[in-house]
Motif scaffolding. Structure first.
Motif, PDB file in Angstrom:
ATOM      1  N   GLN A   6       0.834  -1.208   0.000  1.00  0.00           N
ATOM      2  CA  GLN A   6       0.000   0.000   0.000  1.00  0.00           C
ATOM      3  C   GLN A   6       0.868   1.257   0.000  1.00  0.00           C
ATOM      4  O   GLN A   6       0.569   2.217  -0.698  1.00  0.00           O
ATOM      5  CB  GLN A   6      -0.955   0.015   1.191  1.00  0.00           C
ATOM      6  N   ASP A  70      -6.551   1.975  -4.233  1.00  0.00           N
ATOM      7  CA  ASP A  70      -6.594   0.688  -3.543  1.00  0.00           C
ATOM      8  C   ASP A  70      -5.568  -0.251  -4.158  1.00  0.00           C
ATOM      9  O   ASP A  70      -5.429  -0.306  -5.384  1.00  0.00           O
ATOM     10  CB  ASP A  70      -7.990   0.070  -3.644  1.00  0.00           C
ATOM     11  N   GLN A  72      -3.403  -4.204  -3.946  1.00  0.00           N
ATOM     12  CA  GLN A  72      -3.286  -5.581  -3.481  1.00  0.00           C
ATOM     13  C   GLN A  72      -1.997  -6.171  -4.030  1.00  0.00           C
ATOM     14  O   GLN A  72      -1.586  -5.849  -5.147  1.00  0.00           O
ATOM     15  CB  GLN A  72      -4.451  -6.444  -3.970  1.00  0.00           C
ATOM     16  N   THR A  74       0.203  -9.166  -5.740  1.00  0.00           N
ATOM     17  CA  THR A  74      -0.097 -10.266  -6.651  1.00  0.00           C
ATOM     18  C   THR A  74       0.664 -11.514  -6.213  1.00  0.00           C
ATOM     19  O   THR A  74       1.601 -11.437  -5.414  1.00  0.00           O
ATOM     20  CB  THR A  74       0.290  -9.919  -8.103  1.00  0.00           C
ATOM     21  N   ILE A  79       2.170  -5.639  -7.682  1.00  0.00           N
ATOM     22  CA  ILE A  79       1.117  -4.884  -7.015  1.00  0.00           C
ATOM     23  C   ILE A  79       0.074  -4.480  -8.055  1.00  0.00           C
ATOM     24  O   ILE A  79       0.426  -3.963  -9.121  1.00  0.00           O
ATOM     25  CB  ILE A  79       1.672  -3.606  -6.347  1.00  0.00           C
TER      26      ILE A  79
END
Length: 124
Positions: A6, A70, A72, A74, A79
């Motif tokens: 993040q 946003d 996440q 992988t 990312i």
């Protein structure tokens, strides 16, 4: 997670839109020859082609404001980032809504780059 996906995503998105808004041609360094951009359903492959596409967009000035970024991780250590926001072009008073998705991966030297980039204006 072994890395702050993040935090990396937030830094990347801030850098990307600041660079886009000040001098689009400098975005070329964020892409590689195997990178792909889909901009409003038009695809470009490779850093040079992507830089040409972004540099030749039909406006002189742009200002992005992103509302969300946003992220996440992988399965392969990259990312995925989904951005929503608004942008103003030239001297328009009404902002346009957009969404943009990025997949960041690392090159052999450990530098993050954009492997996939999908941009879409949101109408309605």
């Amino acid at each position: 997670m072994a890395f702050d996906f993040q935090g990396i995503a937030t830094q990347f998105v801030t850098h990307y839109y600041t660079t886009f808004d000040t001098d689009r041609k400098n975005l070329a360094g964020l892409y590689r020859e195997n990178s792909m951009l889909t901009f409003e359903s038009s695809q470009s492959l490779g850093a040079a082609s992507i830089a040409e596409k972004l540099t030749n967009l039909p406006f002189q000035k742009v200002k992005h404001h992103f509302d969300t970024a946003d992220a996440q991780p992988t399965a392969t250590g990259g990312i995925v980032i989904l951005v929503t926001g608004q942008l103003l072009v030239d001297d328009e008073a009404n902002p346009l809504k957009f969404s943009q998705a990025f997949q960041l991966v690392q090159d052999p030297q450990g530098q993050w780059f954009v492997f996939n980039d999908i941009f879409k204006l949101v109408f309605g």
